[in-house]
Design a protein around this motif. Structure first.
Motif, PDB file in Angstrom:
ATOM      1  N   TYR A  45       0.854  -1.190   0.000  1.00 46.97           N
ATOM      2  CA  TYR A  45       0.000   0.000   0.000  1.00 46.97           C
ATOM      3  C   TYR A  45       0.886   1.234   0.000  1.00 46.97           C
ATOM      4  O   TYR A  45       2.010   1.213   0.515  1.00 46.97           O
ATOM      5  N   ASP A  46       0.387   2.314  -0.596  1.00 50.74           N
ATOM      6  CA  ASP A  46       1.113   3.581  -0.559  1.00 50.74           C
ATOM      7  C   ASP A  46       0.120   4.715  -0.386  1.00 50.74           C
ATOM      8  O   ASP A  46      -1.072   4.489  -0.128  1.00 50.74           O
ATOM      9  N   ALA A  47       0.592   5.950  -0.530  1.00 56.62           N
ATOM     10  CA  ALA A  47      -0.252   7.116  -0.256  1.00 56.62           C
ATOM     11  C   ALA A  47      -1.485   7.169  -1.141  1.00 56.62           C
ATOM     12  O   ALA A  47      -2.515   7.746  -0.756  1.00 56.62           O
ATOM     13  N   SER A  48      -1.414   6.553  -2.326  1.00 53.24           N
ATOM     14  CA  SER A  48      -2.576   6.578  -3.214  1.00 53.24           C
ATOM     15  C   SER A  48      -3.735   5.743  -2.675  1.00 53.24           C
ATOM     16  O   SER A  48      -4.863   5.873  -3.142  1.00 53.24           O
ATOM     17  N   ASP A  49      -3.459   4.897  -1.683  1.00 54.80           N
ATOM     18  CA  ASP A  49      -4.510   4.066  -1.101  1.00 54.80           C
ATOM     19  C   ASP A  49      -5.280   4.772   0.002  1.00 54.80           C
ATOM     20  O   ASP A  49      -6.306   4.256   0.463  1.00 54.80           O
ATOM     21  N   LEU A  50      -4.789   5.908   0.463  1.00 52.42           N
ATOM     22  CA  LEU A  50      -5.490   6.610   1.533  1.00 52.42           C
ATOM     23  C   LEU A  50      -6.866   7.043   1.047  1.00 52.42           C
ATOM     24  O   LEU A  50      -6.990   7.694   0.007  1.00 52.42           O
ATOM     25  N   PRO A  51      -7.933   6.704   1.797  1.00 50.76           N
ATOM     26  CA  PRO A  51      -9.296   6.990   1.321  1.00 50.76           C
ATOM     27  C   PRO A  51      -9.761   8.408   1.559  1.00 50.76           C
ATOM     28  O   PRO A  51     -10.820   8.789   1.087  1.00 50.76           O
ATOM     29  N   GLY A  52      -9.015   9.202   2.304  1.00 50.38           N
ATOM     30  CA  GLY A  52      -9.456  10.569   2.600  1.00 50.38           C
ATOM     31  C   GLY A  52      -9.218  10.894   4.061  1.00 50.38           C
ATOM     32  O   GLY A  52      -8.650  10.106   4.819  1.00 50.38           O
ATOM     33  N   ASP A  53      -9.668  12.052   4.473  1.00 52.05           N
ATOM     34  CA  ASP A  53      -9.453  12.521   5.834  1.00 52.05           C
ATOM     35  C   ASP A  53     -10.301  11.703   6.811  1.00 52.05           C
ATOM     36  O   ASP A  53     -11.527  11.695   6.716  1.00 52.05           O
ATOM     37  N   PRO A  54      -9.676  11.004   7.775  1.00 60.01           N
ATOM     38  CA  PRO A  54     -10.462  10.219   8.723  1.00 60.01           C
ATOM     39  C   PRO A  54     -11.067  11.050   9.845  1.00 60.01           C
ATOM     40  O   PRO A  54     -11.792  10.516  10.691  1.00 60.01           O
ATOM     41  N   GLY A  55     -10.789  12.348   9.879  1.00 55.92           N
ATOM     42  CA  GLY A  55     -11.339  13.193  10.931  1.00 55.92           C
ATOM     43  C   GLY A  55     -10.471  13.209  12.170  1.00 55.92           C
ATOM     44  O   GLY A  55      -9.349  12.673  12.187  1.00 55.92           O
ATOM     45  N   LEU A  56     -10.986  13.811  13.217  1.00 51.64           N
ATOM     46  CA  LEU A  56     -10.261  13.928  14.475  1.00 51.64           C
ATOM     47  C   LEU A  56     -10.832  12.980  15.515  1.00 51.64           C
ATOM     48  O   LEU A  56     -12.014  12.630  15.459  1.00 51.64           O
ATOM     49  N   PRO A  57     -10.025  12.573  16.480  1.00 52.83           N
ATOM     50  CA  PRO A  57     -10.559  11.732  17.560  1.00 52.83           C
ATOM     51  C   PRO A  57     -11.692  12.435  18.300  1.00 52.83           C
ATOM     52  O   PRO A  57     -11.606  13.624  18.605  1.00 52.83           O
ATOM     53  N   GLY A  58     -12.750  11.710  18.558  1.00 53.07           N
ATOM     54  CA  GLY A  58     -13.877  12.274  19.279  1.00 53.07           C
ATOM     55  C   GLY A  58     -14.848  13.050  18.428  1.00 53.07           C
ATOM     56  O   GLY A  58     -15.827  13.596  18.937  1.00 53.07           O
ATOM     57  N   GLU A  59     -14.592  13.112  17.119  1.00 50.67           N
ATOM     58  CA  GLU A  59     -15.482  13.831  16.215  1.00 50.67           C
ATOM     59  C   GLU A  59     -15.901  12.908  15.073  1.00 50.67           C
ATOM     60  O   GLU A  59     -15.172  11.991  14.690  1.00 50.67           O
ATOM     61  N   ALA A  60     -17.085  13.164  14.537  1.00 50.36           N
ATOM     62  CA  ALA A  60     -17.592  12.368  13.419  1.00 50.36           C
ATOM     63  C   ALA A  60     -16.581  12.407  12.274  1.00 50.36           C
ATOM     64  O   ALA A  60     -15.969  13.449  12.023  1.00 50.36           O
ATOM     65  N   PRO A  61     -16.364  11.290  11.595  1.00 54.29           N
ATOM     66  CA  PRO A  61     -17.077  10.001  11.698  1.00 54.29           C
ATOM     67  C   PRO A  61     -16.486   9.025  12.710  1.00 54.29           C
ATOM     68  O   PRO A  61     -16.733   7.833  12.600  1.00 54.29           O
ATOM     69  N   TYR A  62     -15.691   9.507  13.658  1.00 59.22           N
ATOM     70  CA  TYR A  62     -15.196   8.718  14.783  1.00 59.22           C
ATOM     71  C   TYR A  62     -14.263   7.575  14.384  1.00 59.22           C
ATOM     72  O   TYR A  62     -14.036   6.664  15.167  1.00 59.22           O
ATOM     73  N   VAL A  63     -13.706   7.643  13.177  1.00 59.54           N
ATOM     74  CA  VAL A  63     -12.760   6.596  12.767  1.00 59.54           C
ATOM     75  C   VAL A  63     -11.574   6.555  13.724  1.00 59.54           C
ATOM     76  O   VAL A  63     -11.081   5.487  14.097  1.00 59.54           O
ATOM     77  N   ARG A  64     -11.150   7.726  14.175  1.00 59.18           N
ATOM     78  CA  ARG A  64      -9.957   7.804  15.018  1.00 59.18           C
ATOM     79  C   ARG A  64     -10.267   7.661  16.501  1.00 59.18           C
ATOM     80  O   ARG A  64      -9.395   7.887  17.330  1.00 59.18           O
ATOM     81  N   GLY A  65     -11.499   7.289  16.820  1.00 57.05           N
ATOM     82  CA  GLY A  65     -11.848   7.055  18.212  1.00 57.05           C
ATOM     83  C   GLY A  65     -13.031   7.876  18.661  1.00 57.05           C
ATOM     84  O   GLY A  65     -13.270   8.978  18.156  1.00 57.05           O
ATOM     85  N   SER A  66     -13.777   7.358  19.626  1.00 54.63           N
ATOM     86  CA  SER A  66     -14.943   8.066  20.142  1.00 54.63           C
ATOM     87  C   SER A  66     -14.589   9.063  21.220  1.00 54.63           C
ATOM     88  O   SER A  66     -15.392   9.932  21.561  1.00 54.63           O
ATOM     89  N   ARG A  67     -13.369   8.953  21.791  1.00 53.29           N
ATOM     90  CA  ARG A  67     -12.959   9.844  22.875  1.00 53.29           C
ATOM     91  C   ARG A  67     -11.985  10.887  22.338  1.00 53.29           C
ATOM     92  O   ARG A  67     -10.981  10.523  21.706  1.00 53.29           O
ATOM     93  N   PRO A  68     -12.221  12.165  22.611  1.00 48.68           N
ATOM     94  CA  PRO A  68     -11.345  13.214  22.066  1.00 48.68           C
ATOM     95  C   PRO A  68      -9.896  13.063  22.510  1.00 48.68           C
ATOM     96  O   PRO A  68      -8.979  13.266  21.719  1.00 48.68           O
ATOM     97  N   GLY A  69      -9.692  12.703  23.760  1.00 42.34           N
ATOM     98  CA  GLY A  69      -8.326  12.629  24.272  1.00 42.34           C
ATOM     99  C   GLY A  69      -7.742  11.247  24.308  1.00 42.34           C
ATOM    100  O   GLY A  69      -6.666  11.034  24.878  1.00 42.34           O
TER     101      GLY A  69
END
Length: 602
Positions: free
Chosen positions: A58-82
Motif C-alpha cells: 500500500y502507498d499514499a494513493s490508497d489513503l481513502p481521505g481525511d479520517p477526521g479527528l478523535p472524538g469527532e464524526a465520523p469517529y474513525v480515530r476514536g470516540s474519545r477526544p483525548g
C-alpha cells in the motif's frame, strides 16, 4: 566540529521508491520462482473469507481521505477526544466474591457478570460500585438482574449520603444512586424488546453513565462469519434496536445513547484494528442518516475471540489473546475483555484470570499502548483496510435491510445462510492448513498433560476453528494403544529430515504417533523395520532425487510386508504409492483416511 544541517535527509543519495519500480522488481522475483502472473498484485494479493481483498503493498494513493479527528464524526480515530486507557473488563460466570475482589484489587476496572440475579448481592457485597463499571449478562433474567443492581446501588448511596451531595436538579429518577452506576444492563432489544425499552427509559431519565442495551456481534463471529459480515450484522441489529427504542418513546438521541456494541477481537491484529475503526465509521453514517449528532459515537466492548481459542496446547491462547487485546486497544475499544487461556476447558482458575488481567496491565503500563490516540492512524494499509471493510459491511447491511432487517425471519435466514457459507470456506482453509493453528494443526504436542477445569454453568455455543482436529486428537487419545504410522525415511538424514518433520507434524495433528525407520535405502531392511513397528500404514520420506531410484522398490516391499496404505511426502507419481502429502493438501482428509485404515472408529 561539523554542525549537521537543520533538516537531515535520511534518503539522500537513494533513488525515490515508486510503486512501478516495486512492481518491476517483484515481478522479476516471482518469475525466477516459477510464478507467472500479469502483475505482482495478482500473484500476491489474497481475499479474506468474506471477500475483502488484502493487497501485498500500500502507498499514499490508497489513503481513502481525511479520517477526521478523535472524538469527532465520523469517529474513525476514536470516540474519545483525548484517547486514553480502555476499561479492563473481566468476565465472571461463577458467583465467587473472592475472585471478583482479587480482580478489582489487581487492576480490573469493569466487571462483566454472567451470574444469576440472586447471586449479585453476594458477589458485589464488598464492591464500591461508584469506582467501577458493571456489565450484566443475565439473558432472560435481565430485568431481575437490573432491579437487583439498582437496589444495591441505592443501598450503597443511602449509606454514604452523609458524605455525598444530593443529586442535582434535573438528574432524573436515579436519585442519589444516579452517579453510582456506569456500564450496561445487557438487555437485548431484539429478543426482549419490552425489557430493553423499559430499562432504556429508566437509564435515560436517571442514570447518565448507564446503558440499557447491548448489540452483541460476537455470535455472528462465533458462527463462523468474517469481519465484514460481523460488522454488517451489527449495524443491522443496531438499527433494529433503534427502531425498538424509538418505538417505545425514546428520542433518537436517547436511543443512540442506550446502546453498547460488542465485537470479537482476533489474533489478526490489523483486521481487528480496522474492524473497530470501521464499526465507528458505519455507526456514524447511521447517526448521520438519522440526523443525530449527540451520542453518535459508538460505545465499543471488544472481547477476545472464542472461536480462535484452543483446548489443546491452551498455553498458546496467551499469545492469541495478547495480540487480540493489543489490537482491540489500538483500534479504540472503550472496554476490552481478555478471555483466560483455559476458557475452552471450563471455568478459569486464579492463575488464568491473573494472566488475563495482566495482559492489559503489560500493554497499558509497560508498553504504553494507550498513550497515543489512534496509533494505527495514517497507516496506508490500516486506513485502506478500514474503508474496504466498511464498504463491504455497508453493502451487506443494506442486503439484510432489503430482506426485512435483523430480527425478521427473512433477514435472519439470509444471515444464517451467509455465515454458513463463510464458515465452510474457513473450515476448508483450516483443513488444508492454509489457516494454521499453532499447537493443534501445526506443532502439536502429543505428550502434553491435559488441564481439567469445572464446566461452564451455561452451555457454550459457536464454532471453534480447531474443533475438527481436536476431535481427532480426543479419539486417538481414547484408544488403548495410540494409533501410529511408520515413516520410511530413505537415505541420509539430510535428505529426508525436512519431509520427515512435515509428515510427522501432519499425522500428530490428529493424535497419530509416528515411528521412523532410520536412514535406510535397502527395501528389505525398511520393510523389516516397518514390521517391527507394528504399524499398518507407511509414509515415504526423502528427497526427490532419491524417490526416483528408491520409492517404487520400497513401496513394493512395504506392501508385501502388509502395509494397508502407502503415503509419500512430496509430489510426483511413483509406482506403489497410494497418495501424497504436501503443503496445502487436505490434512483432515489424510487423518480421517488414516484412522479408517488403522481401524479406529470415528
Amino acid at each position: 566540529m561539523t554542525v549537521p544541517p537543520e533538516e537531515l535527509r535520511w534518503t539522500a543519495g537513494f533513488p525515490p521508491a515508486t510503486r512501478e519500480r516495486w512492481r518491476e522488481l517483484a515481478l522479476g522475483v516471482l518469475r525466477r520462482s516459477g510464478v507467472e502472473a500479469a502483475s505482482p498484485e495478482e500473484a500476491l494479493a489474497f481475499t479474506t473469507h468474506d471477500g475483502v481483498t488484502i493487497a501485498p503493498i500500500y502507498d499514499a494513493s490508497d489513503l481513502p481521505g481525511d479520517p477526521g479527528l478523535p472524538g469527532e464524526a465520523p469517529y474513525v480515530r476514536g470516540s474519545r477526544p483525548g484517547g486514553g486507557s480502555w476499561e479492563i473488563r473481566q468476565r465472571h460466570e461463577a458467583a465467587d466474591p473472592e475472585a471478583v475482589l482479587a480482580d478489582l484489587e489487581n487492576g480490573v476496572t469493569s466487571l462483566w457478570l454472567a451470574v444469576e440475579p440472586e447471586d449479585l448481592p453476594r458477589v458485589l457485597e464488598r464492591v464500591h460500585l461508584e469506582l467501577i463499571s458493571v456489565a450484566l449478562d443475565a439473558g432472560e433474567r435481565t430485568r431481575e438482574a437490573a432491579e437487583t443492581l439498582f437496589a444495591l446501588a441505592a443501598g450503597q448511596a443511602a449509606r454514604e449520603r452523609p458524605t455525598r451531595p444530593e443529586a442535582p436538579p434535573g438528574s432524573g429518577d436515579g436519585g442519589p444512586a444516579a452517579g453510582f452506576l456506569t456500564g450496561t444492563l445487557g438487555a437485548d432489544p431484539l429478543r426482549d424488546p419490552e425489557t430493553a425499552a423499559d430499562l432504556a427509559r429508566r437509564c435515560a431519565a436517571g442514570f447518565p453513565g448507564l446503558r440499557a442495551a447491548v448489540v452483541d456481534a460476537t455470535p455472528y463471529h462465533d458462527a463462523g462469519g468474517g469481519d465484514a459480515e460481523e460488522l454488517g450484522c451489527s449495524v443491522a441489529a443496531g438499527v433494529a434496536a433503534l427502531r425498538v427504542l424509538t418505538g417505545a418513546g425514546l428520542s433518537e438521541e436517547e436511543a443512540f445513547g442506550q446502546l453498547e456494541f460488542r465485537y470479537a477481537a482476533t489474533a489478526d491484529q490489523f483486521l481487528t484494528i480496522a474492524k473497530l475503526r470501521a464499526a465507528r465509521l458505519l455507526w456514524a453514517r447511521v447517526a448521520e442518516v438519522c440526523g443525530v449528532t449527540r451520542n453518535a459515537g459508538q460505545r465499543q466492548h471488544a472481547v477476545t475471540s472464542s472461536a480462535m481459542m484452543t483446548a489443546r496446547d491452551p498455553w498458546v491462547n496467551m499469545l492469541r489473546t495478547t495480540l487480540a487485546c493489543f489490537a482491540a486497544g489500538t483500534g479504540g475499544a472503550d472496554a476490552v475483555t481478555v478471555q483466560p487461556f483455559d476458557a475452552r476447558l471450563g471455568l478459569p482458575d486464579a492463575f488464568a484470570r491473573r494472566i488475563a488481567r495482566n495482559t492489559h496491565s503489560l500493554l497499558l503500563e509497560e508498553a504504553h499502548v494507550a498513550r497515543v490516540t489512534d496509533p494505527a492512524g495514517g497507516s496506508y494499509y490500516v486506513e485502506r483496510l478500514t474503508r474496504d471493510l466498511a464498504e463491504r459491511a455497508w453493502e451487506w447491511f443494506q442486503e439484510i435491510e432489503r430482506a426485512g432487517g435483523a430480527g425478521s425471519r427473512a433477514g435472519d435466514d439470509l444471515v444464517a445462510r451467509r455465515l454458513a457459507a463463510t464458515r465452510e470456506r474457513r473450515s476448508e482453509a483450516v483443513a488444508h492448513r492454509r489457516d494454521p493453528i499453532t499447537g493443534v494443526s501445526e506443532f502439536p504436542d502429543l505428550a502434553e498433560r491435559p488441564l481439567r477445569r469445572p464446566p461452564h454453568p451455561r452451555p457454550v455455543t459457536g464454532v471453534h476453528y480447531a474443533g475438527e482436529f481436536e476431535r481427532l486428537r480426543d479419539l486417538a487419545d481414547a484408544q488403548p494403544v495410540r494409533p501410529h504410522v511408520f515413516l520410511a525415511t530413505i537415505g541420509p538424514v539430510a535428505a529426508h529430515n525436512a519431509r520427515t518433520s512435515f509428515a510427522a507434524n501432519l499425522f500428530q495433528a490428529g493424535g497419530i504417533a509416528t515411528v521412523s525407520g532410520g536412514p535406510l535405502t535397502d527395501p528389505e531392511e525398511i520393510a523389516a523395520a516397518f514390521t517391527a513397528s507394528g504399524a499398518r500404514v507407511a509414509c515415504l520420506c526423502s528427497a526427490d532425487r532419491l524417490y526416483g531410484e528408491h520409492a517404487g522398490p520400497v513401496a513394493a516391499a512395504l506392501r508385501a510386508a502388509g502395509a494397508r496404505r502407502i503415503w509419500l511426502a512430496g509430489r510426483g507419481e511413483y509406482p506403489g504409492v497410494d497418495a501424497l502429502l504436501y503443503a496445502g493438501c487436505d490434512a483432515l482428509g489424510v487423518l480421517r483416511t488414516t484412522f479408517d485404515d488403522l481401524g479406529v472408529t470415528r
